[in-house]
Motif scaffolding. Structure first.
Motif, short mmCIF file in Angstrom:
data_model
loop_
_atom_site.label_atom_id
_atom_site.label_comp_id
_atom_site.label_asym_id
_atom_site.label_seq_id
_atom_site.Cartn_x
_atom_site.Cartn_y
_atom_site.Cartn_z
N LYS A 452 3.23 -19.93 -3.44
CA LYS A 452 3.42 -20.63 -4.71
C LYS A 452 3.67 -22.12 -4.50
O LYS A 452 3.24 -22.94 -5.28
N LYS A 453 4.35 -22.41 -3.49
CA LYS A 453 4.72 -23.81 -3.28
C LYS A 453 4.17 -24.46 -2.02
O LYS A 453 4.20 -25.67 -1.90
N SER A 454 3.76 -23.68 -1.15
CA SER A 454 3.31 -24.28 0.12
C SER A 454 1.85 -24.70 0.09
O SER A 454 1.37 -25.33 1.01
N LYS A 459 2.99 -22.75 7.43
CA LYS A 459 3.01 -21.43 8.05
C LYS A 459 3.71 -20.38 7.20
O LYS A 459 3.72 -19.21 7.53
N TYR A 460 4.24 -20.81 6.15
CA TYR A 460 4.83 -19.82 5.26
C TYR A 460 3.69 -18.93 4.79
O TYR A 460 3.84 -17.77 4.49
N CYS A 461 2.56 -19.56 4.73
CA CYS A 461 1.37 -18.84 4.28
C CYS A 461 0.81 -18.02 5.44
O CYS A 461 0.46 -18.56 6.48
N GLU A 462 0.71 -16.77 5.22
CA GLU A 462 0.22 -15.92 6.30
C GLU A 462 -1.24 -16.21 6.62
O GLU A 462 -1.67 -16.04 7.76
N PHE A 464 -2.69 -19.11 6.43
CA PHE A 464 -2.70 -20.33 7.22
C PHE A 464 -2.16 -20.05 8.61
O PHE A 464 -2.69 -20.50 9.61
N GLN A 465 -1.12 -19.31 8.60
CA GLN A 465 -0.50 -19.01 9.88
C GLN A 465 -1.47 -18.28 10.78
O GLN A 465 -1.50 -18.47 11.99
N GLY A 466 -2.25 -17.45 10.16
CA GLY A 466 -3.21 -16.70 10.94
C GLY A 466 -4.47 -17.48 11.24
O GLY A 466 -5.38 -16.98 11.89
N GLY A 467 -4.50 -18.68 10.75
CA GLY A 467 -5.67 -19.50 11.02
C GLY A 467 -6.90 -19.08 10.23
O GLY A 467 -8.02 -19.32 10.64
N VAL A 468 -6.67 -18.47 9.13
CA VAL A 468 -7.81 -18.04 8.33
C VAL A 468 -7.71 -18.63 6.94
O VAL A 468 -6.64 -19.03 6.49
N GLY A 469 -8.80 -18.66 6.30
CA GLY A 469 -8.83 -19.21 4.96
C GLY A 469 -8.35 -18.19 3.95
O GLY A 469 -8.29 -17.01 4.24
N GLY A 478 -2.44 -23.18 -6.19
CA GLY A 478 -2.66 -24.49 -5.60
C GLY A 478 -3.13 -24.41 -4.16
O GLY A 478 -2.74 -25.20 -3.32
N CYS A 479 -3.95 -23.46 -3.93
CA CYS A 479 -4.39 -23.25 -2.54
C CYS A 479 -5.15 -24.45 -1.97
O CYS A 479 -6.09 -24.94 -2.55
N LYS A 480 -4.65 -24.86 -0.85
CA LYS A 480 -5.33 -25.95 -0.15
C LYS A 480 -5.50 -25.58 1.30
O LYS A 480 -5.57 -26.43 2.18
#
Length: 662
Positions: A452-454, A459-462, A464-469, A478-480
């Motif tokens: 929601k906010k990241s 890396k809060y985003c799994e 992103f953390q996983g290196g995937v889109g 607000g996905c970026k």
DNA sequence: GAGTTTGAAACT
DNA sequence: CAGTTTCAAACTC
């Protein structure tokens, strides 16, 4: 039946080790590598004992399958590694026998078993393994629990022999130094066999090869569980699991009886500085992979999807990157047993430091007792180890029963709970129905994030953390995501970059800037290299060096395929700056090969489901195959490669994605 | 190193 | 299934 211990003992026979060490091959390797083998390390034995055990189905997860492959691979590797030694075959047999013995006992005992042992075994033989770093290789073995095998382990034997033959082909046929690359590649292929019956698949492959070389391929024994039937039904997950399995290290799920082994294994296995390196064979994970996260931690790291690649990577690294430094840093420290084996505080410290990077992080649980998915270790299927700062931790071999019970409980609630979080594109496509064309990223988070906010930039985003889109499965706002937005925009969208930059300037916070910078860097990489899996891979390689820093790139797991949380474990551990160049060159080489072949030689590293996707997105546009061709369909791969290596696919039916969408 | 933020996991 | 709480990692200072 023999107690696990007994089996262990048998398996881990020092004799075999000596043999290897004494073997010409071993010497040869030693001469090549600056690293001096550490003979004293007994570790491999453990695993050895476990080798060939067919994991029971404690873990129902698909991952299991992968282990097989990996283990085989390793084993093969071993066999192959001894080109000069004519006796090798006999050695292999011996090992097998030992393994079998262990197998039987183990198999009965615990359904949970892992193939780890195999891997380990592999290490032992592997010249590289001699050094602590070599152990890293073992990590691969972390592979998920493999399906139960015949008691006699005949399949293993067969595969081992086959491998040997392969090796012979490569080495003898070509004379001179073994074609490691080729071997690896082959191995990777083997890994590809997702079917529980790798052997069968493998056999097919071998047959093919044999037809060409005239080598005779051993037959599988009827008793093995891996019989053909399973080969057809190999779940995609299995493949991914491979990756995962790789990542997982230290999972020692040792059965009570095996504890001894585990400890040993841990020590040795973990040799790597980071856990990551260490194989945590996890218990659970093994199930497979690992998550990725793990890169290090990743104990589990191995993601299903990427398993093969991961393996390859690992292999490559090990083979090529062994350096004195590595040896030094990678003091084996296996999680659970680390403490026991740490010979000195200094070593410990080194280990920790080395592992400190992201990859090797461990959990810091305070209330979950490390028995919930909150715990990264548990989620990854590995036991907590020394580096962990957890309190009241139950995720230890001592509490194996509890761990298993809890795990089961969680799995009952969500069968995929321990599956890799990041799924290769092919898988994701199938499973999620995600349109590959819209999602450049090579992989996707199985469940999608809910940020929601990241903005999916942290890396809060799994994802992103996983290196995937992010994908359509994500409910993020607000996905970026720099790896690919939910809306399908390109991973390395310049727009996003700009936006980020703007934001950054606005906030002008150092921290933020840093973060953005990182993102940008990534983007840059990607920009240069379109978001193909390859690019990703490359990215990771390039970035790996930085991975140690906090905000760095997502764990390599992504590459792996997933290691998901668990898998996440990329091999960053393995990669050291100094080694990066090597790897890069190697990678490059691989790619070049691809170019030459026109895809046929897709980097083995990327092999797996990702391959399809990769091709589809290939920057050079050479192989733009239909997105779904895929991955799921074995045939497609075959079609691509005239070589026959892809035979593997045959064994792999187009199965539904392992990871069910939620 | 402590405190805050974040989002997944777990719970209701 | 949705809302809430719990939790631990990620992040910030």
């Amino acid at each position: 039946m023999d107690t696990p211990q007994k089996s262990i003992t048998q398996i881990g026979t020092p004799i075999s080790k000596s043999k290897f060490e004494d073997s010409p091959l071993f010497n040869y390797i030693n001469s090549l590598s600056p690293i001096r083998p550490v003979k004293s390390i007994p570790i491999p034995h453990h695993f050895s004992s476990l080798n060939f055990t067919s994991p029971p189905s404690v873990f129902t997860s698909p991952h299991l399958t992968s282990s097989h492959k990996e283990s085989r691979f390793f084993k093969t590797h071993n066999s192959s590694s001894d080109p000069t030694n004519p006796v090798e075959e006999s050695t292999s047999n011996e090992e097998v026998a030992a393994a079998e013995a262990g197998d039987a006992s183990i198999g009965e005992e615990a359904s949970i078993e892992m193939e780890l042992p195999q891997i380990i075994k592999y290490d032992r033989d592997d010249p590289v393994a001699a050094s602590p770093c070599g152990r890293e290789t073992v990590d691969l073995s972390l592979v998920p629990y493999s399906p139960p095998r015949g008691e006699n382990g005949s399949s293993e034997d067969a595969s081992g022999m086959e491998l040997q033959k392969m090796y012979d082909e490569n080495v003898q046929g070509k004379n001179e130094t073994p074609d490691w690359e080729s071997l690896i590649s082959d191995a990777s292929e083997l890994l590809i066999f997702g079917s529980p019956n790798d052997s069968e698949a493998f056999r097919c492959l071998m047959m093919q090869r044999a037809s060409t070389s005239g080598v005779e391929i051993p037959k599988m024994q009827p008793g093995s569980k891996n019989e053909p039937e399973s080969s057809d039904a190999i779940p995609c997950e299995a493949v991914s699991f491979l990756h995962r399995g790789i990542r997982r290290r230290c999972l020692d799920f040792e059965m009570p009886g095996n504890k001894q082994t585990s400890s040993e294994s841990n020590t040795s296995a973990c040799g790597s500085s980071s856990r990551c390196v260490l194989p945590s064979i996890g218990l659970h994970l093994n199930a497979i992979l690992m998550s990725s996260k793990d890169s290090c931690s990743g104990n589990i790291q191995v993601g299903l999807q990427g398993s093969s690649s991961t393996l390859q990577e690992s292999l490559v690294i090990q083979t090529e990157n062994e350096t004195p430094e590595d040896a030094d840093q990678d003091v084996p420290v296996e999680p659970a047993m680390e403490e026991l084996h740490l010979s000195s505080p200094k070593k410990k410290r080194l280990k920790l430091e080395a592992g400190e990077g992201e990859s090797c992080k461990r959990c810091n649980c305070k209330k979950s007792k490390c028995l919930k998915l909150y715990c990264e270790c548990f989620a990854a299927g590995v036991y907590c180890i020394e580096p962990c700062s957890c309190i009241d931790c139950f995720n230890k071999p001592i509490h194996e029963d509890t761990v298993l019970a809890t795990r089961k409980q969680i799995e009952s609630r969500n069968p995929l709970a321990f599956a890799p979080k990041v799924i290769r594109s092919s898988d994701s496509v199938i499973e999620t129905g995600d349109d590959a064309s819209k999602t450049p990223a090579s992989a996707r988070h199985k469940r999608g994030c809910n940020c929601k906010k990241s903005n999916c930039l942290k890396k809060y985003c799994e994802c992103f953390q996983g290196g995937v889109g992010c994908s359509i499965n994500c409910r993020c706002e607000g996905c970026k995501n720099a790896f690919g937005r939910k809306d399908g925009s390109s991973t390395v969208d310049m727009e996003a970059e700009q936006e980020e930059e703007n934001e950054t300037s606005e906030k002008s916070k150092t921290a933020k800037t840093q973060q953005n910078t990182e993102v940008l860097m990534r983007k840059e990489e990607s920009s240069v290299l379109p978001t193909t899996p390859m690019s990703m891979y490359r990215q990771q390689l390039v970035q790996l060096p930085f991975s140690s820093s906090k905000n760095m790139m997502p764990p390599p797991q992504s590459l792996l395929g997933g290691g998901s949380s668990s898998s996440g474990i990329f091999n960053s551990q393995y990669l050291r700056k100094q080694d990066i160049s090597l790897i890069q060159s190697r990678t490059k080489k691989s790619f070049e090969t691809v170019t030459e072949d026109g895809v046929a030689e897709m980097p083995e590293i990327l092999s797996h489901s990702s391959i399809d996707k990769i091709k589809a997105v290939s920057p050079n546009g050479k192989r733009v195959s239909p997105p779904h061709l895929d991955s799921s369909s074995p045939g497609s791969i075959l079609g691509r490669r005239s070589g026959g290596r892809k035979l593997i696919l045959n064994s792999i039916p187009s199965f539904p994605s392992l990871t069910p969408q939620h």
